[in-house]
Design an enzyme around this catalytic site. Structure first.
Site, mmCIF file in Angstrom:
data_model
loop_
_atom_site.group_PDB
_atom_site.id
_atom_site.type_symbol
_atom_site.label_atom_id
_atom_site.label_comp_id
_atom_site.label_asym_id
_atom_site.label_seq_id
_atom_site.Cartn_x
_atom_site.Cartn_y
_atom_site.Cartn_z
ATOM 1 N N LYS A 35 11.388 19.644 -8.280
ATOM 2 C CA LYS A 35 10.843 19.412 -6.934
ATOM 3 C C LYS A 35 9.406 18.899 -7.034
ATOM 4 C CE LYS A 35 9.720 24.336 -6.618
ATOM 5 N NZ LYS A 35 10.133 25.627 -6.028
ATOM 6 N N ARG A 130 11.671 34.932 2.766
ATOM 7 C CA ARG A 130 11.433 33.528 3.053
ATOM 8 C C ARG A 130 12.771 32.955 3.519
ATOM 9 N NH1 ARG A 130 8.498 30.329 -1.790
ATOM 10 N NH2 ARG A 130 10.667 30.172 -2.394
ATOM 11 N N TYR A 257 -23.937 17.365 -4.737
ATOM 12 C CA TYR A 257 -24.048 17.603 -3.292
ATOM 13 C C TYR A 257 -24.429 19.057 -3.014
ATOM 14 C CZ TYR A 257 -21.689 13.190 -2.208
ATOM 15 O OH TYR A 257 -21.351 11.874 -2.066
ATOM 16 N N MET A 305 -15.931 13.536 -4.690
ATOM 17 C CA MET A 305 -14.650 12.846 -4.515
ATOM 18 C C MET A 305 -14.176 12.161 -5.800
ATOM 19 S SD MET A 305 -13.537 9.875 -1.816
ATOM 20 C CE MET A 305 -13.594 10.837 -0.322
#
Ligand SMILES: *Cc1c(COP(=O)(O)O)cnc(C)c1O
Length: 366
Positions: A35, A130, A257, A305
């Site tokens: 998956k 679930r 940052y 990023m």
């Protein structure tokens, strides 16, 4: 020249890890779970790496069809089953085995004619809460499903919530196993139980099941607990890049940052071409391990990023162009994940489409 960031997929390690899974559960057939784009490795590579599996399991119906187009002829299991009655013809056409986990799916199968028989997995909820039928409802669901023309076989299935922590105080494995046994008592058919955690601990569990469904272990990770290497698993994805810039800073200077990292003394900082837009976790804190030129060092400052900074002080001769390993061969992905407060699964699956991918043997990229 392309950006130096690259993920190398080790098909040889995928094959090896599959053989480890078989050795752990020698009595069971293996669904290799592919998956989420084979946990970020690429569906087609998953198919090739696990060519020796008895079947492939995934959740995306369109990728299941794609596996048939790519030539996979062995069984395919849809772990979430189908989503709509319009999916049912697809199941018959491509011989896909859906997991049946709710009464709505049974109703859809009752009113939609199957023009070719299918095999299904009937899922029991043994405490994960679930998907699946409660143990007390299970036999009735089984009976109702078995009465539908076109259902050729029903495999009984459950999924463990705590296979990585057998003695979990809230829901120990033996309790889930007990519920499964009580809910399926007297029903004939095959059984499909363990994920990686269950497979890796099968000797402690003495679980017998016809099928197992390992995922993460096939990709050289573990669901928790012992390290992958301790189980003899090999990494299947190595993310490498290079130093593209170097700064020499002094005590009191900051990096990145938000100026979150402050140097306590003179240090050399290397800038690596890899950031959160590549799938590296933005929340990885200072100290998250990184390997530069074969030397283990640490992330400093915020991941941005496209870039991140690392401490080059311990790396003699580091230069622009020095090779960086973010995870994989030489730096276990589970360790990086742990430092970043997540799991190896998430890192692999989040590998961004812009990252170049190539194939190469394990041991040549550390
Ligand atoms: C994803 C999944 C697996 C594989 O789990 P791992 O922890 O990766 O081994 C097995 N069974 C089901 C139902 C799943 O959804």
């Amino acid at each position: 020249m392309p950006r130096p960031l690259c993920a190398t997929i080790h098909l040889d390690a995928m094959q090896h890890n599959l053989s480890v899974a078989r050795a752990c559960s020698p009595q069971s057939k293996v669904w290799a779970v592919v998956k989420a784009n084979a946990y970020g490795h690429g569906l087609e590579r998953g198919m090739r790496g696990f060519a020796q599996a008895d079947g492939l399991a995934l959740v995306e119906t369109e990728y299941a069809v794609r596996l048939r187009e790519l030539g996979w002829t062995k069984p395919i299991l849809l772990l979430e089953g189908f989503f709509d009655d319009s999916d049912i013809p697809l199941l018959a056409e491509h011989a896909l085995n859906p997991a049946i986990h709710c009464i709505e799916q049974i109703k859809m199968l009752e009113y939609t004619k199957l023009y070719r028989p299918i095999d299904v997995h009937l899922k029991m909820n043994t405490g994960m809460n679930r998907l699946g039928f409660m143990p007390a409802e299970y036999a009735a669901a089984h009976q109702r499903l078995a009465a539908i023309p076109g259902i050729r076989s029903i495999t009984m299935m459950t999924h463990f919530a705590n296979a990585d922590e057998l003695e979990h105080p809230r829901l120990p494995m033996h309790e889930q196993v007990r519920r499964f046994k009580s809910g399926s008592e007297g029903l004939a058919g095959q059984r499909s139980l363990s994920n990686s955690g269950g497979v890796l601990h099968s000797s402690d569990l003495e679980l017998q099941s016809d099928w197992v469904r390992p995922g993460i272990m096939l990709y050289g990770g573990t669901p928790g607990g012992k390290s992958a290497a301790a189980f003899g698993l090999l990494p299947t994805m190595t993310l490498t890049s290079a130093i593209i810039g170097i700064q020499h800073i002094d005590a009191g200077d900051t990096v990145g940052y938000g100026s979150r990292f402050e140097a306590t003394g003179p240090m050399t900082v290397g800038v690596v071409a890899c950031g959160y837009a590549d799938g590296y976790p933005r929340h990885a804190p200072h100290g998250t391990p990184v390997v530069v030129d074969g030397v283990r060092t640490a992330l400093v400052g915020r991941v941005s990023m496209d870039m991140m900074a690392v401490d080059l002080t311990p790396v003699a001769n580091a230069r622009v162009g020095s090779k960086v390993t973010l995870w994989g061969d030489g730096l276990p992905i589970d360790e990086v994940a742990h430092a970043a407060g997540t799991i190896g699964y998430e890192l692999m699956c989040a590998l961004a489409p812009r990252v170049r991918v190539r194939e190469g043997r394990v041991g040549t990229h550390g």
